[in-house]
Design a protein around this motif. Structure first.
Motif, PDB file in Angstrom:
ATOM      1  N   THR A 133      31.956  91.116  78.919  1.00 41.60           N
ATOM      2  CA  THR A 133      31.794  90.466  77.863  1.00 41.60           C
ATOM      3  C   THR A 133      30.812  89.132  77.599  1.00 41.60           C
ATOM      4  OG1 THR A 133      33.892  89.928  78.683  1.00 41.60           O
ATOM      5  CG2 THR A 133      33.324  88.527  76.323  1.00 41.60           C
ATOM      6  N   PHE A 134      29.078  89.681  77.358  1.00 44.14           N
ATOM      7  CA  PHE A 134      28.528  88.817  76.480  1.00 44.14           C
ATOM      8  C   PHE A 134      28.508  87.647  76.313  1.00 44.14           C
ATOM      9  CE2 PHE A 134      23.869  88.384  75.439  1.00 44.14           C
ATOM     10  CZ  PHE A 134      23.065  88.657  77.354  1.00 44.14           C
ATOM     11  N   ASP A 135      28.895  87.687  75.163  1.00 42.20           N
ATOM     12  CA  ASP A 135      29.074  86.291  74.685  1.00 42.20           C
ATOM     13  C   ASP A 135      30.010  85.263  75.001  1.00 42.20           C
ATOM     14  OD1 ASP A 135      32.186  87.131  74.061  1.00 42.20           O
ATOM     15  OD2 ASP A 135      32.490  87.001  72.653  1.00 42.20           O
ATOM     16  N   ALA A 136      30.690  85.762  76.455  1.00 38.43           N
ATOM     17  CA  ALA A 136      30.898  84.166  77.215  1.00 38.43           C
ATOM     18  C   ALA A 136      30.064  84.024  78.748  1.00 38.43           C
ATOM     19  CB  ALA A 136      32.147  84.875  77.716  1.00 38.43           C
ATOM     20  N   LEU A 137      28.952  84.703  78.307  1.00 36.71           N
ATOM     21  CA  LEU A 137      28.004  84.594  79.233  1.00 36.71           C
ATOM     22  C   LEU A 137      27.579  82.708  79.318  1.00 36.71           C
ATOM     23  CD1 LEU A 137      25.615  85.350  81.130  1.00 36.71           C
ATOM     24  CD2 LEU A 137      23.566  85.171  79.192  1.00 36.71           C
ATOM     25  N   GLN A 138      27.142  82.036  80.732  1.00 42.09           N
ATOM     26  CA  GLN A 138      27.484  81.291  80.954  1.00 42.09           C
ATOM     27  C   GLN A 138      25.730  80.839  82.055  1.00 42.09           C
ATOM     28  OE1 GLN A 138      30.706  79.313  83.090  1.00 42.09           O
ATOM     29  NE2 GLN A 138      32.100  79.954  81.255  1.00 42.09           N
ATOM     30  N   ASP A 198      39.261  92.559  85.708  1.00 39.43           N
ATOM     31  CA  ASP A 198      38.790  91.917  85.082  1.00 39.43           C
ATOM     32  C   ASP A 198      38.202  90.618  86.476  1.00 39.43           C
ATOM     33  OD1 ASP A 198      38.627  92.980  83.191  1.00 39.43           O
ATOM     34  OD2 ASP A 198      40.481  91.966  82.347  1.00 39.43           O
ATOM     35  N   THR A 199      36.487  90.616  86.148  1.00 38.53           N
ATOM     36  CA  THR A 199      36.298  90.041  87.176  1.00 38.53           C
ATOM     37  C   THR A 199      35.246  88.794  86.913  1.00 38.53           C
ATOM     38  OG1 THR A 199      35.740  89.366  89.585  1.00 38.53           O
ATOM     39  CG2 THR A 199      34.551  91.729  88.656  1.00 38.53           C
ATOM     40  N   ALA A 200      34.701  88.649  87.642  1.00 39.48           N
ATOM     41  CA  ALA A 200      33.592  87.453  87.300  1.00 39.48           C
ATOM     42  C   ALA A 200      31.806  87.869  87.134  1.00 39.48           C
ATOM     43  CB  ALA A 200      33.016  86.517  86.322  1.00 39.48           C
ATOM     44  N   LEU A 201      30.600  88.184  87.144  1.00 45.60           N
ATOM     45  CA  LEU A 201      29.410  88.536  87.962  1.00 45.60           C
ATOM     46  C   LEU A 201      28.710  86.872  88.023  1.00 45.60           C
ATOM     47  CD1 LEU A 201      27.693  90.621  89.390  1.00 45.60           C
ATOM     48  CD2 LEU A 201      26.506  91.252  86.505  1.00 45.60           C
ATOM     49  N   ARG A 202      28.144  86.806  89.529  1.00 47.81           N
ATOM     50  CA  ARG A 202      27.572  85.777  89.634  1.00 47.81           C
ATOM     51  C   ARG A 202      26.208  86.208  89.744  1.00 47.81           C
ATOM     52  NH1 ARG A 202      29.249  80.540  91.376  1.00 47.81           N
ATOM     53  NH2 ARG A 202      30.704  81.031  89.301  1.00 47.81           N
ATOM     54  N   ILE A 203      24.548  85.878  89.357  1.00 51.00           N
ATOM     55  CA  ILE A 203      24.070  86.347  89.474  1.00 51.00           C
ATOM     56  C   ILE A 203      23.127  84.937  89.490  1.00 51.00           C
ATOM     57  CG2 ILE A 203      21.720  86.958  88.313  1.00 51.00           C
ATOM     58  CD1 ILE A 203      23.671  88.703  87.136  1.00 51.00           C
ATOM     59  N   VAL A 204      22.476  84.487  90.738  1.00 51.77           N
ATOM     60  CA  VAL A 204      20.746  83.494  91.034  1.00 51.77           C
ATOM     61  C   VAL A 204      19.494  84.209  90.868  1.00 51.77           C
ATOM     62  CG1 VAL A 204      20.865  82.088  92.225  1.00 51.77           C
ATOM     63  CG2 VAL A 204      23.288  82.221  92.286  1.00 51.77           C
ATOM     64  N   LEU A 205      18.859  83.672  90.087  1.00 44.70           N
ATOM     65  CA  LEU A 205      17.518  84.112  89.606  1.00 44.70           C
ATOM     66  C   LEU A 205      17.161  82.824  90.201  1.00 44.70           C
ATOM     67  CD1 LEU A 205      15.546  85.544  88.723  1.00 44.70           C
ATOM     68  CD2 LEU A 205      16.089  84.740  85.872  1.00 44.70           C
ATOM     69  N   ASN A 206      15.500  83.363  91.239  1.00 44.08           N
ATOM     70  CA  ASN A 206      15.044  82.217  91.647  1.00 44.08           C
ATOM     71  C   ASN A 206      13.596  82.977  91.026  1.00 44.08           C
ATOM     72  OD1 ASN A 206      12.443  81.096  93.160  1.00 44.08           O
ATOM     73  ND2 ASN A 206      13.947  80.432  95.151  1.00 44.08           N
ATOM     74  N   GLN A 207      13.176  81.194  89.807  1.00 45.96           N
ATOM     75  CA  GLN A 207      11.666  82.150  88.875  1.00 45.96           C
ATOM     76  C   GLN A 207      10.602  81.861  90.040  1.00 45.96           C
ATOM     77  OE1 GLN A 207      11.666  80.684  84.656  1.00 45.96           O
ATOM     78  NE2 GLN A 207      13.636  79.959  85.255  1.00 45.96           N
ATOM     79  N   THR A 267      10.174  82.680  93.095  1.00 50.91           N
ATOM     80  CA  THR A 267       9.376  83.644  93.664  1.00 50.91           C
ATOM     81  C   THR A 267      10.742  85.422  93.394  1.00 50.91           C
ATOM     82  OG1 THR A 267      11.818  84.233  94.691  1.00 50.91           O
ATOM     83  CG2 THR A 267      10.740  82.223  95.558  1.00 50.91           C
ATOM     84  N   GLY A 268      11.514  85.037  92.283  1.00 49.51           N
ATOM     85  CA  GLY A 268      11.498  86.377  91.654  1.00 49.51           C
ATOM     86  C   GLY A 268      12.912  86.597  92.446  1.00 49.51           C
ATOM     87  N   GLN A 269      13.526  86.893  93.646  1.00 49.38           N
ATOM     88  CA  GLN A 269      14.800  87.229  93.867  1.00 49.38           C
ATOM     89  C   GLN A 269      15.855  86.187  92.871  1.00 49.38           C
ATOM     90  OE1 GLN A 269      14.452  88.149  96.990  1.00 49.38           O
ATOM     91  NE2 GLN A 269      17.101  88.552  97.053  1.00 49.38           N
ATOM     92  N   ILE A 270      16.439  87.983  93.104  1.00 51.86           N
ATOM     93  CA  ILE A 270      17.691  87.782  92.137  1.00 51.86           C
ATOM     94  C   ILE A 270      18.658  88.342  93.222  1.00 51.86           C
ATOM     95  CG2 ILE A 270      18.823  88.654  89.991  1.00 51.86           C
ATOM     96  CD1 ILE A 270      16.281  89.226  88.703  1.00 51.86           C
ATOM     97  N   ASP A 271      20.010  87.769  93.008  1.00 50.63           N
ATOM     98  CA  ASP A 271      21.222  87.512  94.107  1.00 50.63           C
ATOM     99  C   ASP A 271      21.911  88.087  92.738  1.00 50.63           C
ATOM    100  OD1 ASP A 271      19.612  87.354  96.173  1.00 50.63           O
ATOM    101  OD2 ASP A 271      19.863  85.745  96.521  1.00 50.63           O
ATOM    102  N   ALA A 272      22.792  88.847  93.438  1.00 52.84           N
ATOM    103  CA  ALA A 272      24.009  89.015  92.144  1.00 52.84           C
ATOM    104  C   ALA A 272      24.857  89.444  92.829  1.00 52.84           C
ATOM    105  CB  ALA A 272      23.848  90.348  91.315  1.00 52.84           C
ATOM    106  N   TRP A 273      26.838  89.207  93.089  1.00 50.52           N
ATOM    107  CA  TRP A 273      27.906  88.968  93.042  1.00 50.52           C
ATOM    108  C   TRP A 273      29.066  89.161  91.982  1.00 50.52           C
ATOM    109  CZ3 TRP A 273      25.126  85.128  94.239  1.00 50.52           C
ATOM    110  CH2 TRP A 273      25.437  83.612  94.293  1.00 50.52           C
ATOM    111  N   LEU A 274      30.792  89.441  93.043  1.00 51.17           N
ATOM    112  CA  LEU A 274      31.574  89.437  92.084  1.00 51.17           C
ATOM    113  C   LEU A 274      31.989  88.114  92.445  1.00 51.17           C
ATOM    114  CD1 LEU A 274      32.211  93.155  91.726  1.00 51.17           C
ATOM    115  CD2 LEU A 274      31.374  92.265  89.582  1.00 51.17           C
ATOM    116  N   LEU A 275      32.595  87.700  92.286  1.00 48.05           N
ATOM    117  CA  LEU A 275      34.006  86.632  91.928  1.00 48.05           C
ATOM    118  C   LEU A 275      34.857  86.917  92.379  1.00 48.05           C
ATOM    119  CD1 LEU A 275      32.296  83.777  90.088  1.00 48.05           C
ATOM    120  CD2 LEU A 275      31.391  84.186  92.331  1.00 48.05           C
ATOM    121  N   ASN A 276      35.849  86.399  92.989  1.00 43.73           N
ATOM    122  CA  ASN A 276      37.520  86.787  93.425  1.00 43.73           C
ATOM    123  C   ASN A 276      37.183  87.911  93.743  1.00 43.73           C
ATOM    124  OD1 ASN A 276      37.553  84.496  91.205  1.00 43.73           O
ATOM    125  ND2 ASN A 276      38.685  85.818  89.441  1.00 43.73           N
TER     126      ASN A 276
END
Length: 148
Positions: free
Chosen positions: A97-102, A128-137, A139-148
């Motif tokens: 659900t891209f339009d719900a991107l926070q 249904d769940t949520a994807l969380r992404i943390v981007l460190n500009q 270093t370029g490090q991108i971490d992703a995980w599912l919530l719940n």
């Protein structure tokens, strides 16, 4: 004895049964033909345009068609941004659900994105769940995980 063996096998198998989100180098999924129309509805920029997120629709497989494209710093020697795709278990997500991107920002972590996604749940069922992404500009490090 068989009960203990069954319990051991279950404990060993559980980590492999859990969904594994992946941050991958851009490949065929990142093709412009996989950007859904209208493009402006499925792409957003952050950090004064330095970071772009876009939904990708590869059509197949039907239970893994949705990927998230991330273009972000750092820049390489030619000046272009790194390109990453976020998927699940070697495929995409069953829905997004891209339009719900926070988006949020934490100086200690970087840009933080949360996006509703669907996972295959077996048969015609989806979870249904949520994807969380943390981007460190920096270093370029991108971490992703599912919530719940």
């Amino acid at each position: 004895m068989l009960t203990r063996l069954a319990a051991l096998i279950t404990c060993i198998a559980l980590p492999t049964l859990a969904p594994a989100q992946q941050v991958m180098e851009c490949d065929w999924q990142a093709s412009a033909r996989n950007l859904p129309e209208p493009w402006e509805a499925y792409t957003r920029t952050f950090s004064n345009g330095a970071v772009r997120l876009a939904m990708l629709d590869t059509i197949e497989p039907a239970a893994g068609w949705a990927y998230l494209l991330i273009l972000s710093p750092p820049h390489n020697e030619l000046g272009d941004r790194q390109c990453r795709v976020v998927g699940l278990n070697g495929m995409g997500f069953a829905g997004m659900t891209f339009d719900a991107l926070q988006a949020d920002y934490d100086p200690a972590q970087g840009l933080i994105f949360t996006l509703p996604v669907s996972l295959p749940g077996g048969g015609d069922q989806f979870v249904d769940t949520a994807l969380r992404i943390v981007l460190n500009q920096a270093t370029g490090q991108i971490d992703a995980w599912l919530l719940n």
